[in-house]
Design a protein around this motif. Structure first.
Motif, mmCIF file in Angstrom:
data_model
loop_
_atom_site.group_PDB
_atom_site.id
_atom_site.type_symbol
_atom_site.label_atom_id
_atom_site.label_comp_id
_atom_site.label_asym_id
_atom_site.label_seq_id
_atom_site.Cartn_x
_atom_site.Cartn_y
_atom_site.Cartn_z
ATOM 1 N N GLU A 152 -8.969 -1.909 11.002
ATOM 2 C CA GLU A 152 -10.383 -2.389 10.952
ATOM 3 C C GLU A 152 -10.278 -3.838 11.181
ATOM 4 O O GLU A 152 -11.176 -4.375 11.794
ATOM 5 C CB GLU A 152 -11.217 -2.082 9.545
ATOM 6 C CG GLU A 152 -11.537 -0.702 9.405
ATOM 7 C CD GLU A 152 -11.999 -0.221 8.124
ATOM 8 O OE1 GLU A 152 -11.787 -1.146 7.210
ATOM 9 O OE2 GLU A 152 -12.776 0.824 8.010
ATOM 10 N N CYS A 176 0.971 -1.145 0.093
ATOM 11 C CA CYS A 176 -0.029 0.187 -0.071
ATOM 12 C C CYS A 176 0.805 1.230 0.034
ATOM 13 O O CYS A 176 0.615 2.054 -0.670
ATOM 14 C CB CYS A 176 -0.948 0.075 1.190
ATOM 15 S SG CYS A 176 -2.339 -1.011 1.024
ATOM 16 N N TRP A 177 2.003 1.169 0.638
ATOM 17 C CA TRP A 177 2.969 2.119 0.775
ATOM 18 C C TRP A 177 3.505 2.654 -0.718
ATOM 19 O O TRP A 177 3.679 3.574 -1.029
ATOM 20 C CB TRP A 177 4.049 2.146 1.988
ATOM 21 C CG TRP A 177 4.719 3.420 2.376
ATOM 22 C CD1 TRP A 177 5.697 3.702 1.847
ATOM 23 C CD2 TRP A 177 4.291 4.201 3.261
ATOM 24 N NE1 TRP A 177 6.325 4.901 2.235
ATOM 25 C CE2 TRP A 177 5.240 5.251 3.472
ATOM 26 C CE3 TRP A 177 3.161 4.380 4.318
ATOM 27 C CZ2 TRP A 177 5.100 6.371 4.275
ATOM 28 C CZ3 TRP A 177 3.161 5.349 5.182
ATOM 29 C CH2 TRP A 177 4.083 6.143 5.162
ATOM 30 N N LYS A 204 -5.734 2.025 7.500
ATOM 31 C CA LYS A 204 -7.346 1.880 7.965
ATOM 32 C C LYS A 204 -7.534 0.533 7.839
ATOM 33 O O LYS A 204 -8.367 -0.117 8.815
ATOM 34 C CB LYS A 204 -8.206 2.808 7.027
ATOM 35 C CG LYS A 204 -9.710 2.725 7.453
ATOM 36 C CD LYS A 204 -10.366 3.770 6.425
ATOM 37 C CE LYS A 204 -11.875 3.522 6.877
ATOM 38 N NZ LYS A 204 -12.613 4.462 5.921
ATOM 39 N N ARG A 205 -7.501 -0.248 6.680
ATOM 40 C CA ARG A 205 -7.847 -1.488 6.607
ATOM 41 C C ARG A 205 -7.182 -2.622 7.510
ATOM 42 O O ARG A 205 -7.959 -3.257 8.060
ATOM 43 C CB ARG A 205 -7.337 -1.728 5.075
ATOM 44 C CG ARG A 205 -7.386 -3.825 4.751
ATOM 45 C CD ARG A 205 -6.993 -4.016 3.376
ATOM 46 N NE ARG A 205 -7.199 -5.325 3.165
ATOM 47 C CZ ARG A 205 -6.785 -6.225 3.761
ATOM 48 N NH1 ARG A 205 -5.739 -6.266 4.310
ATOM 49 N NH2 ARG A 205 -7.015 -7.555 3.342
ATOM 50 N N GLU A 206 -5.982 -2.322 7.717
ATOM 51 C CA GLU A 206 -5.523 -3.428 8.826
ATOM 52 C C GLU A 206 -6.034 -3.123 10.161
ATOM 53 O O GLU A 206 -6.102 -4.021 10.904
ATOM 54 C CB GLU A 206 -3.938 -2.981 8.740
ATOM 55 C CG GLU A 206 -3.080 -3.468 7.578
ATOM 56 C CD GLU A 206 -3.347 -5.171 7.172
ATOM 57 O OE1 GLU A 206 -3.523 -5.837 8.109
ATOM 58 O OE2 GLU A 206 -3.784 -5.306 6.110
ATOM 59 N N LEU A 253 -0.954 4.591 -0.796
ATOM 60 C CA LEU A 253 -2.228 4.403 -0.343
ATOM 61 C C LEU A 253 -2.013 4.168 1.212
ATOM 62 O O LEU A 253 -2.210 3.418 1.771
ATOM 63 C CB LEU A 253 -2.966 2.950 -0.611
ATOM 64 C CG LEU A 253 -3.336 3.039 -2.481
ATOM 65 C CD1 LEU A 253 -3.690 1.644 -2.664
ATOM 66 C CD2 LEU A 253 -4.209 3.795 -2.721
ATOM 67 N N TYR A 254 -1.548 5.273 1.924
ATOM 68 C CA TYR A 254 -0.956 5.230 3.002
ATOM 69 C C TYR A 254 -2.109 5.213 4.049
ATOM 70 O O TYR A 254 -2.275 4.260 4.751
ATOM 71 C CB TYR A 254 -0.269 6.783 3.503
ATOM 72 C CG TYR A 254 0.571 6.982 2.321
ATOM 73 C CD1 TYR A 254 1.849 6.253 2.286
ATOM 74 C CD2 TYR A 254 0.679 8.168 1.700
ATOM 75 C CE1 TYR A 254 3.026 6.456 1.235
ATOM 76 C CE2 TYR A 254 1.684 8.426 0.733
ATOM 77 C CZ TYR A 254 2.778 7.901 0.377
ATOM 78 O OH TYR A 254 3.579 7.980 -0.476
ATOM 79 N N VAL A 255 -3.002 5.988 3.854
ATOM 80 C CA VAL A 255 -4.382 5.989 4.789
ATOM 81 C C VAL A 255 -4.746 4.781 4.657
ATOM 82 O O VAL A 255 -5.425 4.131 5.673
ATOM 83 C CB VAL A 255 -5.253 6.947 4.573
ATOM 84 C CG1 VAL A 255 -6.307 7.077 5.410
ATOM 85 C CG2 VAL A 255 -4.434 8.803 4.953
ATOM 86 N N GLN A 256 -5.459 4.321 3.416
ATOM 87 C CA GLN A 256 -6.156 2.894 3.046
ATOM 88 C C GLN A 256 -5.475 1.763 3.662
ATOM 89 O O GLN A 256 -6.196 0.970 4.172
ATOM 90 C CB GLN A 256 -6.192 2.818 1.400
ATOM 91 C CG GLN A 256 -7.232 3.985 0.875
ATOM 92 C CD GLN A 256 -6.672 5.125 0.466
ATOM 93 O OE1 GLN A 256 -5.403 5.479 1.021
ATOM 94 N NE2 GLN A 256 -7.064 5.848 -0.188
ATOM 95 N N GLY A 257 -4.248 1.735 3.663
ATOM 96 C CA GLY A 257 -3.667 0.569 4.111
ATOM 97 C C GLY A 257 -3.427 0.380 5.693
ATOM 98 O O GLY A 257 -3.758 -0.641 6.172
#
Length: 45
Positions: free
Chosen positions: A38, A23-24, A34-36, A28-32
C-alpha cells in the motif's frame, strides 16, 4: 546529487526490510506485506 538519492533509496529499502522481518516474527505475514504494498503504490501520501 545522485548520491543523496541513492542513500535515501537504501534507507527506505532497509526500513521496508526491517518492517517485513518484524511482522514475520510476530506472525503478521499478510499485514506486513499488505502495508508495504500500500505504501509503495500510493503516490498521494
Amino acid at each position: 546529487m545522485m548520491k543523496a538519492y541513492w542513500k535515501y533509496f537504501l534507507y527506505i529499502l532497509n526500513h521496508k526490510t526491517n518492517v517485513l522481518i518484524e511482522c514475520w516474527k510476530e506472525g503478521l505475514y499478510v499485514q506486513g506485506v499488505k502495508r508495504e504494498l500500500e505504501l509503495m503504490t500510493s503516490s498521494t501520501r
